[in-house]
Scaffold this motif. Structure first.
Motif, PDB file in Angstrom:
ATOM      1  N   GLY A  96      30.017 -21.586 -34.240  1.00 23.66           N
ATOM      2  CA  GLY A  96      31.177 -22.367 -34.203  1.00 23.66           C
ATOM      3  C   GLY A  96      30.905 -22.392 -32.549  1.00 23.66           C
ATOM      4  O   GLY A  96      31.979 -22.748 -31.643  1.00 23.66           O
ATOM      5  N   SER A  97      30.082 -21.914 -31.476  1.00 20.35           N
ATOM      6  CA  SER A  97      30.060 -22.167 -30.361  1.00 20.35           C
ATOM      7  C   SER A  97      29.352 -23.441 -29.359  1.00 20.35           C
ATOM      8  O   SER A  97      28.742 -24.077 -30.520  1.00 20.35           O
ATOM      9  CB  SER A  97      28.864 -20.958 -29.457  1.00 20.35           C
ATOM     10  OG  SER A  97      27.862 -21.253 -30.541  1.00 20.35           O
ATOM     11  N   ALA A  98      29.632 -23.827 -28.523  1.00 23.86           N
ATOM     12  CA  ALA A  98      29.342 -25.213 -27.605  1.00 23.86           C
ATOM     13  C   ALA A  98      28.212 -24.884 -26.705  1.00 23.86           C
ATOM     14  O   ALA A  98      28.940 -24.408 -25.739  1.00 23.86           O
ATOM     15  CB  ALA A  98      30.573 -25.764 -27.599  1.00 23.86           C
ATOM     16  N   VAL A  99      27.264 -25.341 -26.983  1.00 23.22           N
ATOM     17  CA  VAL A  99      26.164 -24.945 -25.726  1.00 23.22           C
ATOM     18  C   VAL A  99      26.180 -25.856 -25.035  1.00 23.22           C
ATOM     19  O   VAL A  99      25.272 -26.706 -25.506  1.00 23.22           O
ATOM     20  CB  VAL A  99      24.944 -24.318 -26.503  1.00 23.22           C
ATOM     21  CG1 VAL A  99      24.032 -23.989 -24.679  1.00 23.22           C
ATOM     22  CG2 VAL A  99      25.512 -22.872 -27.137  1.00 23.22           C
ATOM     23  N   LEU A 100      25.618 -26.978 -23.494  1.00 23.37           N
ATOM     24  CA  LEU A 100      25.344 -27.475 -23.223  1.00 23.37           C
ATOM     25  C   LEU A 100      24.189 -26.855 -22.021  1.00 23.37           C
ATOM     26  O   LEU A 100      24.360 -26.213 -21.390  1.00 23.37           O
ATOM     27  CB  LEU A 100      26.693 -27.765 -21.932  1.00 23.37           C
ATOM     28  CG  LEU A 100      26.204 -28.849 -21.617  1.00 23.37           C
ATOM     29  CD1 LEU A 100      25.607 -30.649 -21.840  1.00 23.37           C
ATOM     30  CD2 LEU A 100      27.663 -29.258 -20.612  1.00 23.37           C
ATOM     31  N   HIS A 236      34.680 -26.669 -19.125  1.00 24.75           N
ATOM     32  CA  HIS A 236      35.484 -26.303 -19.273  1.00 24.75           C
ATOM     33  C   HIS A 236      35.380 -25.697 -20.565  1.00 24.75           C
ATOM     34  O   HIS A 236      35.752 -25.177 -21.590  1.00 24.75           O
ATOM     35  CB  HIS A 236      36.445 -26.180 -18.565  1.00 24.75           C
ATOM     36  CG  HIS A 236      36.840 -26.135 -17.021  1.00 24.75           C
ATOM     37  ND1 HIS A 236      36.682 -24.774 -16.763  1.00 24.75           N
ATOM     38  CD2 HIS A 236      36.905 -27.172 -16.112  1.00 24.75           C
ATOM     39  CE1 HIS A 236      36.757 -25.208 -15.049  1.00 24.75           C
ATOM     40  NE2 HIS A 236      36.561 -26.355 -14.555  1.00 24.75           N
ATOM     41  N   MET A 237      35.408 -27.164 -21.483  1.00 23.52           N
ATOM     42  CA  MET A 237      35.330 -27.170 -23.249  1.00 23.52           C
ATOM     43  C   MET A 237      34.178 -26.852 -23.658  1.00 23.52           C
ATOM     44  O   MET A 237      34.293 -25.922 -24.695  1.00 23.52           O
ATOM     45  CB  MET A 237      35.025 -29.116 -23.564  1.00 23.52           C
ATOM     46  CG  MET A 237      35.914 -29.816 -23.116  1.00 23.52           C
ATOM     47  SD  MET A 237      35.402 -31.641 -23.350  1.00 23.52           S
ATOM     48  CE  MET A 237      36.809 -32.637 -22.270  1.00 23.52           C
ATOM     49  N   ILE A 238      33.178 -26.212 -23.164  1.00 21.08           N
ATOM     50  CA  ILE A 238      31.955 -25.914 -23.739  1.00 21.08           C
ATOM     51  C   ILE A 238      32.112 -23.740 -23.357  1.00 21.08           C
ATOM     52  O   ILE A 238      32.423 -23.844 -22.897  1.00 21.08           O
ATOM     53  CB  ILE A 238      30.446 -26.559 -23.460  1.00 21.08           C
ATOM     54  CG1 ILE A 238      30.244 -26.186 -21.547  1.00 21.08           C
ATOM     55  CG2 ILE A 238      30.394 -27.966 -24.124  1.00 21.08           C
ATOM     56  CD1 ILE A 238      29.734 -25.020 -21.197  1.00 21.08           C
ATOM     57  N   ASP A 239      31.401 -23.538 -24.254  1.00 17.51           N
ATOM     58  CA  ASP A 239      31.332 -21.785 -24.297  1.00 17.51           C
ATOM     59  C   ASP A 239      30.051 -20.899 -22.957  1.00 17.51           C
ATOM     60  O   ASP A 239      30.525 -20.389 -22.432  1.00 17.51           O
ATOM     61  CB  ASP A 239      31.306 -21.538 -25.991  1.00 17.51           C
ATOM     62  CG  ASP A 239      32.094 -22.013 -26.123  1.00 17.51           C
ATOM     63  OD1 ASP A 239      33.425 -21.977 -26.489  1.00 17.51           O
ATOM     64  OD2 ASP A 239      31.649 -22.201 -27.592  1.00 17.51           O
ATOM     65  N   ARG A 256      17.730 -21.105 -16.429  1.00 16.00           N
ATOM     66  CA  ARG A 256      19.380 -20.168 -15.998  1.00 16.00           C
ATOM     67  C   ARG A 256      20.436 -20.240 -16.321  1.00 16.00           C
ATOM     68  O   ARG A 256      21.201 -21.547 -16.963  1.00 16.00           O
ATOM     69  CB  ARG A 256      19.463 -20.661 -14.488  1.00 16.00           C
ATOM     70  CG  ARG A 256      20.204 -19.765 -14.425  1.00 16.00           C
ATOM     71  CD  ARG A 256      20.230 -19.553 -12.466  1.00 16.00           C
ATOM     72  NE  ARG A 256      19.696 -19.495 -11.956  1.00 16.00           N
ATOM     73  CZ  ARG A 256      18.379 -18.384 -11.217  1.00 16.00           C
ATOM     74  NH1 ARG A 256      19.161 -16.811 -11.173  1.00 16.00           N
ATOM     75  NH2 ARG A 256      17.550 -18.617 -10.866  1.00 16.00           N
ATOM     76  N   GLY A 257      21.535 -18.835 -16.654  1.00 15.12           N
ATOM     77  CA  GLY A 257      22.802 -19.109 -17.786  1.00 15.12           C
ATOM     78  C   GLY A 257      24.091 -19.208 -16.592  1.00 15.12           C
ATOM     79  O   GLY A 257      24.014 -18.930 -15.025  1.00 15.12           O
ATOM     80  N   GLN A 258      24.659 -21.102 -16.433  1.00 19.25           N
ATOM     81  CA  GLN A 258      25.809 -21.002 -15.738  1.00 19.25           C
ATOM     82  C   GLN A 258      27.097 -19.966 -16.317  1.00 19.25           C
ATOM     83  O   GLN A 258      28.101 -19.529 -15.034  1.00 19.25           O
ATOM     84  CB  GLN A 258      25.171 -22.633 -15.129  1.00 19.25           C
ATOM     85  CG  GLN A 258      24.430 -22.599 -14.347  1.00 19.25           C
ATOM     86  CD  GLN A 258      24.747 -24.251 -13.696  1.00 19.25           C
ATOM     87  OE1 GLN A 258      24.710 -24.998 -14.701  1.00 19.25           O
ATOM     88  NE2 GLN A 258      23.951 -24.544 -12.563  1.00 19.25           N
ATOM     89  N   LYS A 259      27.032 -19.985 -17.220  1.00 19.92           N
ATOM     90  CA  LYS A 259      28.611 -20.226 -17.772  1.00 19.92           C
ATOM     91  C   LYS A 259      28.515 -19.305 -19.317  1.00 19.92           C
ATOM     92  O   LYS A 259      28.142 -19.757 -19.849  1.00 19.92           O
ATOM     93  CB  LYS A 259      29.491 -21.059 -18.156  1.00 19.92           C
ATOM     94  CG  LYS A 259      30.529 -21.196 -18.597  1.00 19.92           C
ATOM     95  CD  LYS A 259      32.050 -22.673 -19.278  1.00 19.92           C
ATOM     96  CE  LYS A 259      32.679 -21.956 -19.999  1.00 19.92           C
ATOM     97  NZ  LYS A 259      33.249 -22.552 -20.222  1.00 19.92           N
TER      98      LYS A 259
END
Length: 458
Positions: A96-100, A236-239, A256-259
């Motif tokens: 159920g998550s969205a990853v960019l 802001h939309m994605i997790d 690298r993870g930014q959010k």
């Protein structure tokens, strides 16, 4: 028929207005408003709650529950088959998550997701949607990388409505979109890649992922300055927002993870680009410490903390007489403004003048150091180059330097010292607040309070 409405959305802050204006009233930026066509809504249509697999309630649910009644059982994560990828994600893919996933052209975004999709498809339902390449091109890359291709469902499409219809029929557990800048909705008149198309396409795909408990993996392009292309509201939309970095002249890539709503931010994963695709690097410190036999002035090893683990990297400094009235300050992998501040501290509290020197600083391996624990190592490397004296090869340094010349402790000091001892370092200069009660076997720990004490310890 209901008349189609439009709104004007700021590409910087996401604020929307009923009519166009030259300046955004929220962020005060000029010429950032773009028109977004709004699809007409049917009057009287109820917004029913959507419930997907595993009983997951979608974002349109209006059911009110007490916070104490929420089920605290952890959602099982799906392994991406890459330990470094899972580390950056916080333990794996969350249903159920969205990853960019963003990155410069050629960084390896499509390669990483194709490798992940092919391996996951051997036991799960995966749908890979390509909007930039044909199916034959993707198949040729998979063959070159020697990946298992059985079980992976492919779709070459850019229409979001068609993709959602196919996804409703196939019910994939993982949905890959390559890339979000090529997707478009029929109700929006702007071209694919525009602000309106990227925003609404991502919103529609994210709603489907939340409602159907599907893992959504989006590929995003970046601009020249390294930021994600498209409206800021997309992040802001994605997790989770991940950035794949790496130059064309280097075979190493850093993820690298930014959010990340499900894990630590600024977590770092290291990959090597080889003939058969990306291969994860289990011990990043080993590749960043490939030093020569002879130690040169200005070279020093420091311990930085990336996410949840320490990494040993080498910092190099080079000072030379400047023919310019305003000497240069060049920092690669570090903040140039902080370098100028540290040089002022070195002059005031260390008694060493560098105002007539060009100062060049480089972090080996292309790593970008974002924390202040590198301050002391940077200054000692500068002193080594200025005096032309090489430092001991077994020396490791970390610590934050204040404006009054004090050496401040940094988080996870004990773990940094242990990591250095594992790699054969026998001497460490650390802040007194990070000095362990008992040093690791074979390690001499020198605790300092001021910059003058650190210079004497050399």
């Amino acid at each position: 028929m209901a008349k189609a409405k439009s709104a004007f959305v700021c590409t910087e802050c996401g604020a929307d207005y009923s009519k166009w204006q030259g300046q955004c009233s929220s962020c005060r930026e000029w010429n950032t408003l773009s028109e977004v066509r709004l699809a007409p809504s049917r009057p009287g249509a109820p917004a029913a709650a959507t419930t997907g697999r595993s009983g997951y309630a979608g974002v349109t649910s209006r059911e009110v529950v007490d916070l104490s009644a929420v089920d605290l059982s952890e959602v099982p994560r799906l392994s991406s088959t890459f330990d470094e990828f899972d580390r950056v994600l916080g333990g794996g893919l969350v249903p159920g998550s969205a990853v960019l996933l963003g990155g410069h052209p050629g960084a390896g975004k499509s390669t990483l997701l194709l490798q992940t999709a092919c391996k996951l498809a051997q036991g799960r339902r995966v749908l890979y949607v390509t909007g930039e390449e044909s199916l034959s091109q993707v198949a040729m890359r998979a063959h070159r990388l020697q990946l298992p291709t059985q079980g992976l469902k492919m779709l070459a499409e850019t229409s979001v409505e068609t993709i959602l219809a196919v996804a409703e029929r196939e019910r994939p557990e993982i949905l890959v979109i390559d890339s979000i800048q090529t997707m478009h909705l029929e109700d929006i008149s702007s071209a694919p890649g525009g602000v309106a198309q990227v925003r609404e396409s991502a919103a529609a795909l994210t709603r489907f992922a939340k409602g159907s408990n599907t893992v959504l993996l989006l590929v995003g392009h970046v601009t020249k300055d390294g930021s994600l292309a498209g409206p800021k509201v997309l992040e802001h939309m994605i997790d989770a927002s991940l950035l794949l970095e790496g130059g064309a002249d280097s075979r190493f890539r850093t993820l690298r993870g930014q959010k990340n709503r499900f894990g630590a931010v600024n977590e770092l994963g290291v990959f090597a680009m080889l003939e058969h695709g990306l291969k994860e690097v289990k011990n990043p410190s080993a590749i960043f410490l490939s030093r020569g036999e002879e130690q040169s002035p200005g070279s020093l090893v420091m311990v930085v903390w990336e996410g949840t683990r320490p990494i040993l990297v080498e910092v190099q400094a080079l000072l030379d007489d400047s023919p310019l009235g305003n000497p240069r300050r060049v920092a690669v992998g570090l903040d140039a403004n902080r370098l100028a501040m540290l040089l002022a501290v070195l002059h005031r509290h260390g008694g060493l003048f560098t105002g007539d020197q060009d100062v060049f600083l480089n972090v080996v391996g292309g790593v970008k150091v974002l924390e202040t624990s590198a301050d002391l190592a940077v200054l000692l490397a500068v002193v080594s180059s200025l005096q032309g004296r090489a430092l001991a090869k077994e020396l490791v340094v970390f610590g934050e330097v204040g404006l009054s010349g004090e050496i401040r402790p940094v988080p996870s000091g004990q773990e940094r010292i242990v990591e250095a001892a594992k790699h054969g370092f026998t001497r460490a200069i650390v802040p007194r607040g990070n000095a362990p009660k008992q040093a690791p076997a074979g390690m001499e720990v020198v605790a300092v309070d001021k910059l003058s004490e650190a210079l004497e310890a050399l």
